[in-house]
Design a protein around this motif. Sequence first.
Motif, PDB file in Angstrom:
ATOM      1  N   VAL A  84      44.748  33.528  -5.082  1.00 37.51           N
ATOM      2  CA  VAL A  84      44.588  32.995  -3.723  1.00 37.51           C
ATOM      3  C   VAL A  84      45.408  31.715  -3.587  1.00 37.51           C
ATOM      4  O   VAL A  84      46.116  31.512  -2.586  1.00 37.51           O
ATOM      5  N   VAL A  85      45.325  30.859  -4.617  1.00 36.06           N
ATOM      6  CA  VAL A  85      46.096  29.613  -4.591  1.00 36.06           C
ATOM      7  C   VAL A  85      47.589  29.924  -4.491  1.00 36.06           C
ATOM      8  O   VAL A  85      48.313  29.347  -3.666  1.00 36.06           O
ATOM      9  N   VAL A  86      48.048  30.863  -5.319  1.00 35.42           N
ATOM     10  CA  VAL A  86      49.467  31.242  -5.284  1.00 35.42           C
ATOM     11  C   VAL A  86      49.832  31.773  -3.902  1.00 35.42           C
ATOM     12  O   VAL A  86      50.901  31.457  -3.356  1.00 35.42           O
ATOM     13  N   GLY A  87      48.917  32.574  -3.319  1.00 35.59           N
ATOM     14  CA  GLY A  87      49.151  33.111  -1.982  1.00 35.59           C
ATOM     15  C   GLY A  87      49.343  32.001  -0.960  1.00 35.59           C
ATOM     16  O   GLY A  87      50.295  32.019  -0.177  1.00 35.59           O
ATOM     17  N   PHE A  88      48.434  31.007  -0.991  1.00 34.92           N
ATOM     18  CA  PHE A  88      48.562  29.887  -0.052  1.00 34.92           C
ATOM     19  C   PHE A  88      49.865  29.128  -0.285  1.00 34.92           C
ATOM     20  O   PHE A  88      50.545  28.709   0.654  1.00 34.92           O
ATOM     21  N   TRP A  89      50.207  28.953  -1.548  1.00 36.18           N
ATOM     22  CA  TRP A  89      51.418  28.229  -1.906  1.00 36.18           C
ATOM     23  C   TRP A  89      52.646  28.961  -1.324  1.00 36.18           C
ATOM     24  O   TRP A  89      53.526  28.368  -0.689  1.00 36.18           O
ATOM     25  N   LEU A  90      52.654  30.281  -1.542  1.00 37.20           N
ATOM     26  CA  LEU A  90      53.769  31.096  -1.061  1.00 37.20           C
ATOM     27  C   LEU A  90      53.870  31.000   0.464  1.00 37.20           C
ATOM     28  O   LEU A  90      54.962  30.815   1.017  1.00 37.20           O
ATOM     29  N   VAL A  91      52.713  31.100   1.140  1.00 39.48           N
ATOM     30  CA  VAL A  91      52.719  31.029   2.603  1.00 39.48           C
ATOM     31  C   VAL A  91      53.246  29.670   3.059  1.00 39.48           C
ATOM     32  O   VAL A  91      54.073  29.577   3.970  1.00 39.48           O
ATOM     33  N   SER A  92      52.801  28.596   2.384  1.00 39.55           N
ATOM     34  CA  SER A  92      53.242  27.271   2.819  1.00 39.55           C
ATOM     35  C   SER A  92      54.746  27.082   2.578  1.00 39.55           C
ATOM     36  O   SER A  92      55.415  26.379   3.322  1.00 39.55           O
ATOM     37  N   ARG A  93      55.269  27.753   1.540  1.00 38.26           N
ATOM     38  CA  ARG A  93      56.711  27.638   1.282  1.00 38.26           C
ATOM     39  C   ARG A  93      57.542  28.343   2.352  1.00 38.26           C
ATOM     40  O   ARG A  93      58.606  27.872   2.749  1.00 38.26           O
ATOM     41  N   VAL A  94      57.077  29.520   2.782  1.00 33.86           N
ATOM     42  CA  VAL A  94      57.904  30.314   3.691  1.00 33.86           C
ATOM     43  C   VAL A  94      57.548  30.088   5.162  1.00 33.86           C
ATOM     44  O   VAL A  94      58.232  30.602   6.036  1.00 33.86           O
ATOM     45  N   ALA A  95      56.468  29.298   5.415  1.00 37.03           N
ATOM     46  CA  ALA A  95      56.019  29.146   6.802  1.00 37.03           C
ATOM     47  C   ALA A  95      57.105  28.545   7.676  1.00 37.03           C
ATOM     48  O   ALA A  95      57.177  28.807   8.877  1.00 37.03           O
ATOM     49  N   GLY A  96      57.985  27.734   7.085  1.00 41.52           N
ATOM     50  CA  GLY A  96      59.043  27.098   7.860  1.00 41.52           C
ATOM     51  C   GLY A  96      60.147  28.059   8.278  1.00 41.52           C
ATOM     52  O   GLY A  96      61.028  27.692   9.048  1.00 41.52           O
ATOM     53  N   GLY A  97      60.123  29.287   7.719  1.00 35.41           N
ATOM     54  CA  GLY A  97      61.141  30.252   8.103  1.00 35.41           C
ATOM     55  C   GLY A  97      62.126  30.567   6.993  1.00 35.41           C
ATOM     56  O   GLY A  97      63.025  31.382   7.165  1.00 35.41           O
TER      57      GLY A  97
END
Lengths: 510, 117
Positions: free
Chosen positions: A42-55
């Motif tokens: 879950v932590v990795v998932g959030f991390w990944l989302v926060s990395r790519v959220a900018g586009g």
Amino acid sequence: MQHLPIFPVLLPLVTAIILLRKREGVDPVRRTISITATALLVVVGFWLVSRVAGGETLVYRLGNWQAPYGIVLVADRLSAMMVLVTALLALGSVIHASGGEDNQGSNFHGLFHLQLMGINGAFLTGDLFNLFVFFEVLLLASYALLMHGGGKSRVQAGVHYVVLNLAGSSLFLIALGVLYGSIGTLNMADMAERVSQLPAERQGLVRAGALLLLVVFGLKAAILPLYFWLPRAYSSAPAPIAALFSIMTKVGIYAIFRVYTLIFGAQADGLSNLAQPWLWWGGLATLAMATIAVLAARDLRMQIAYFMLISIGTLLCGLAMDSTASRGAMLFYLLHTTLINGGLFLLADLIADQRGKVGTRIVRSRKFKYATLFSALYMIGAMASAGLPPLSGALAKAWLMSTATLSEGLWLWPLLLLSSLAGVVAASRAGSTVFWRYSNGDRVSERLSRGKLVGTVLLLSAAPLLIVLAGPIGGYTQATAEQIADTGQYRSAVLGDVTSVTPGASADAD
Amino acid sequence: MEALYAITTGILTASGVYLTLRGRTFPVVVGLTLLSYAVNLFLFSMGGLTTHGAALVGTNENYADPLPQALVLTAIVIGFAMTAFAIILAMRARGDLGSDSVDGSRTDREDPRENKA
């Protein structure tokens, strides 16, 4: 962290290897490892989302081989979101399973993590053949998990499930063969480049391959003529597995979404949008059939399986409506339905534990102790599923309907609203029978497993949470839809400035 | 050679599909096996059929496409594992359900051995 995109594949793999070392029995240590690893995911998932959220689109080249030659993992907004929702669903399921279900057979936790590895890999890969391999990984784990604990109904459902999916795998390979033979590459970004430059005489072959691929993905996603395996398999599977399986149909939806927007999307000249009419009418038909079936279900788990089919139909309609707005709404609905359906399967198991022999059949039963608690949870889940305000289902469905154009709305609005009505009728009838009508006799109180309850509540809490956080989450799904529409960005991220050449491709030779 | 290859693949596929549609688990497993053979052959030919050409660039003017060979190897391994699983599952279903019919019903055809017992 340049290695981030491969973490969601490696972490479950390593966990599975650790957990498979000892075969028999389940002890607190293994449960702790399993739950911790899922929480890490879950932590990795959030991390990944926060990395790519900018586009940004993260590309991971395995072995540092350049894209069309080597295999790539690609994490964009869509992939990252799917990885995160898988991890959240898995956390709820694994906590529930640790309440005792994992003890019914051997190797539950190891197989569970292998399945997670397959699912995450399918979401992240940028290569069609690699997608096939990850499909097989997740299927092989799911075959074993479906029959976890044994029993006649599971074995029987398992035979159908395995045979169908083996046939599906053969079709998948044939489709890949046709596509490689005619396009000359299996890297998705490279295929997208080449498909627009195809000579006219090859287009028929590519069309056949692409539609064959749609059959395979449709089998996984459970589109109308291909869904008959689903209700039986899902209603007989152990609860935490049924909950995890609610992401498996979404793997099919994801694959359809990715392939038919990226490769055969708007830019693909003569082949553009070739799946859309099939998805639209298939989706509407699935919706209609599931609406009828949900009213006929005589078992709580069967009913939840049909709730899931209603959501599949809705998702397919959202996919087929070819606008960025409706795809944003569709992705929001996907988040909602995956978590809620998973939660409902877990809840059905909690109820079955209390009711003894009757299990989840919708009939009168002996009194049981936690009826108030369960009925409240069931009401939340059923309301969210059917789409009653103020829970997440209402918002997701309303958003989806508001994006339909007039001609689409003419079909979608009545069917979607009728399916919601049928959902309300079926759920209230089932709920009043299960929770309010008792046979004579003393009230019994079976032990309530705390782990099972925590897992269930975790997943069902998505219903209010998705409403509270609707702003940021809706914004993210909308941005995801916009990113998907811009296929040029994906291609340039994967291929860089390499011109599209593949060695030895016979496509050029003859 | 192309014609022979295509006919072989076609016959294998047809037999596989026919057997997969049978009502008992053993023919179904055999059918799936035949189907996977046909698919492997098909996959092998998807880069085009090349005779007298190694899959090495630079040694020969006329070289074979190496990618299908790698893909078919993966497909063979996966297919093999799946077949093994399907056989065990069919055995288990026969044991648990008391019938080797794919829908698990005992009423359609009685097993003569069980009548004797």
